[in-house]
Design a protein around this motif. Sequence first.
Motif, PDB file in Angstrom:
ATOM      1  N   GLY A  52      -1.275  -4.803  -4.563  1.00 53.09           N
ATOM      2  CA  GLY A  52      -0.271  -3.776  -4.826  1.00 53.09           C
ATOM      3  C   GLY A  52       0.728  -4.134  -5.915  1.00 53.09           C
ATOM      4  N   LYS A  55      -1.861  -4.969 -10.734  1.00 54.66           N
ATOM      5  CA  LYS A  55      -2.869  -5.580 -11.618  1.00 54.66           C
ATOM      6  C   LYS A  55      -3.886  -4.547 -12.116  1.00 54.66           C
ATOM      7  N   SER A  56      -4.453  -3.784 -11.176  1.00 55.47           N
ATOM      8  CA  SER A  56      -5.460  -2.796 -11.580  1.00 55.47           C
ATOM      9  C   SER A  56      -4.830  -1.708 -12.438  1.00 55.47           C
ATOM     10  N   GLU A 182     -10.880  -8.246 -10.226  1.00 56.71           N
ATOM     11  CA  GLU A 182     -11.341  -8.846  -8.965  1.00 56.71           C
ATOM     12  C   GLU A 182     -12.868  -8.905  -8.942  1.00 56.71           C
TER      13      GLU A 182
HETATM   14  N1  LIG Z   1      -3.348   6.708  -8.058  1.00 55.70           N
HETATM   15  C1  LIG Z   1      -2.254   6.235  -7.484  1.00 55.70           C
HETATM   16  N2  LIG Z   1      -1.301   7.067  -7.004  1.00 55.70           N
HETATM   17  C2  LIG Z   1      -0.178   6.585  -6.441  1.00 55.70           C
HETATM   18  N3  LIG Z   1       0.109   5.282  -6.297  1.00 55.70           N
HETATM   19  C3  LIG Z   1      -0.804   4.411  -6.748  1.00 55.70           C
HETATM   20  C4  LIG Z   1      -2.040   4.826  -7.352  1.00 55.70           C
HETATM   21  N4  LIG Z   1      -2.742   3.728  -7.704  1.00 55.70           N
HETATM   22  C5  LIG Z   1      -1.997   2.670  -7.337  1.00 55.70           C
HETATM   23  N5  LIG Z   1      -0.834   3.074  -6.755  1.00 55.70           N
HETATM   24  C6  LIG Z   1       0.244   2.209  -6.269  1.00 55.70           C
HETATM   25  O1  LIG Z   1       0.658   1.428  -7.375  1.00 55.70           O
HETATM   26  C7  LIG Z   1       0.934   0.092  -6.985  1.00 55.70           C
HETATM   27  C8  LIG Z   1       0.044  -0.862  -7.753  1.00 55.70           C
HETATM   28  O2  LIG Z   1      -1.300  -0.671  -7.350  1.00 55.70           O
HETATM   29  P1  LIG Z   1      -2.519  -1.457  -7.989  1.00 55.70           P
HETATM   30  O3  LIG Z   1      -3.759  -0.908  -7.414  1.00 55.70           O
HETATM   31  O4  LIG Z   1      -2.387  -1.459  -9.465  1.00 55.70           O
HETATM   32  O5  LIG Z   1      -2.256  -2.938  -7.459  1.00 55.70           O
HETATM   33  P2  LIG Z   1      -3.214  -4.198  -7.464  1.00 55.70           P
HETATM   34  O6  LIG Z   1      -2.363  -5.352  -7.865  1.00 55.70           O
HETATM   35  O7  LIG Z   1      -4.424  -3.916  -8.281  1.00 55.70           O
HETATM   36  O8  LIG Z   1      -3.605  -4.347  -5.928  1.00 55.70           O
HETATM   37  P3  LIG Z   1      -4.954  -4.934  -5.286  1.00 55.70           P
HETATM   38  O9  LIG Z   1      -4.838  -6.419  -5.408  1.00 55.70           O
HETATM   39  O10 LIG Z   1      -4.891  -4.467  -3.868  1.00 55.70           O
HETATM   40  O11 LIG Z   1      -6.115  -4.373  -6.032  1.00 55.70           O
HETATM   41  C9  LIG Z   1       0.717   0.060  -5.468  1.00 55.70           C
HETATM   42  O12 LIG Z   1       1.952   0.264  -4.861  1.00 55.70           O
HETATM   43  C10 LIG Z   1      -0.210   1.220  -5.221  1.00 55.70           C
HETATM   44  O13 LIG Z   1      -0.027   1.739  -3.927  1.00 55.70           O
END
Ligand SMILES: Nc1ncnc2c1ncn2[C@@H]1O[C@H](COP(=O)(O)OP(=O)(O)OP(=O)(O)O)[C@@H](O)[C@H]1O
Length: 338
Positions: A52, A55-56, A182
Amino acid sequence: MTQTGAQAINPILSLRGVSVDYRTKAGLVRAVADVSLDVAQGESLSIVGESGCGKSTLARAILQLPRPTAGAIAYQDNDLTTLSGAALRRLRPELQLVFQDPISSLNPRRRVRDIVAEPLDIWSIGTRAERAERVNKMLLAVGLDPDVYAGRRPAQMSGGQCQRVAIARALISGTKILLCDEAISSLDVSLRAQVINLIEDLKAEFGFALLFIAHDLAVVKNISDRVAVMYLGRVVELGNTDDIYADPAHPYTLGLLGAVRSIEMDQETTADVVPGEPPSPINPPSGCPFRTRCPFAQEICAEEIPRLRPIGAGGRTVACHFPLTGSDIASPVFADDA
Ligand SMILES: Nc1ncnc2c1ncn2[C@@H]1O[C@H](COP(=O)(O)OP(=O)(O)OP(=O)(O)O)[C@@H](O)[C@H]1O
Ligand code: SF4
Ligand SMILES: [Mg+2]
């Protein structure tokens, strides 16, 4: 002004002040907040942080999926954030993403040779014979004998083999920047090292820059020249991998390193060695985003967002009002609570 302190010599990719907001029913989520960093030609930069942290979203923002809410992303001489759709499509073969789950990222109905050829078909690269030859060469490069595997479908292959197919597809279009989100997390531990070695070998052969996303620092130790640690949408520390491992300057990095040490001691562990949960990005804390979990927090940490600034030699930057020194690192600050 956005402070970067994160410049690379001869960058192929430069992010400046990149933010991504999502509008949700619960409110505005700032998933990526004011990120500035460079990726050098042929460099391997890892991005780590808990689930969260953005990163993605950052990886997808680089590909303009969707375009970031703010900031600039320069790829070679183009600002991707202002390019037209057509101009962006012309560059897309050079910027490729590999996802976490290899099996679901491959079309189950297609054969391996068609899956790998897909980018060449989409962007009309080469003649039919040239495409077939490129597919064979790329399958060999990822360690899959085309005579054995080209006619198979994803269900007839293991997870590791499917990830090799996904990597072959991502590299076949003359890729300059490979983003791995990942990409090894869903593989068995025994396969992870193999796929990491494969990516390193391919990088040496094809010379692409690598952005490698992972939850924890243990995974990225051997694959990255530099590491960017993210927390609640922000880069909180960025530097050479060896320096960060030897001498983490941000308390959060120190916590993540606790996970690495547990793995090295063969303990079952996850990245949750830092006690507590990250706050909601809808309602982030004032000042430093890490202050609600930081054992070193002081008054100013609630008042002022720490900006990335240079620390020591080697181009390291850290976003902390009180960067750690050797003696802080030696004491087990997180261990008692973990
Ligand atoms: N399409 C979306 N709509 C609303 N919020 C989103 C969306 N995509 C991601 N988020 C929120 O944005 C934040 C970052 O999410 P992201 O998926 O980029 O994190 P991450 O570091 O890749 O997590 P993970 O390690 O679980 O893959 C999180 O709070 C997530 O809930
Ligand atoms: S700025 Fe303060 S709260 Fe944030 S990481 Fe540094 S010491 Fe901890
Ligand atoms: Mg993710």
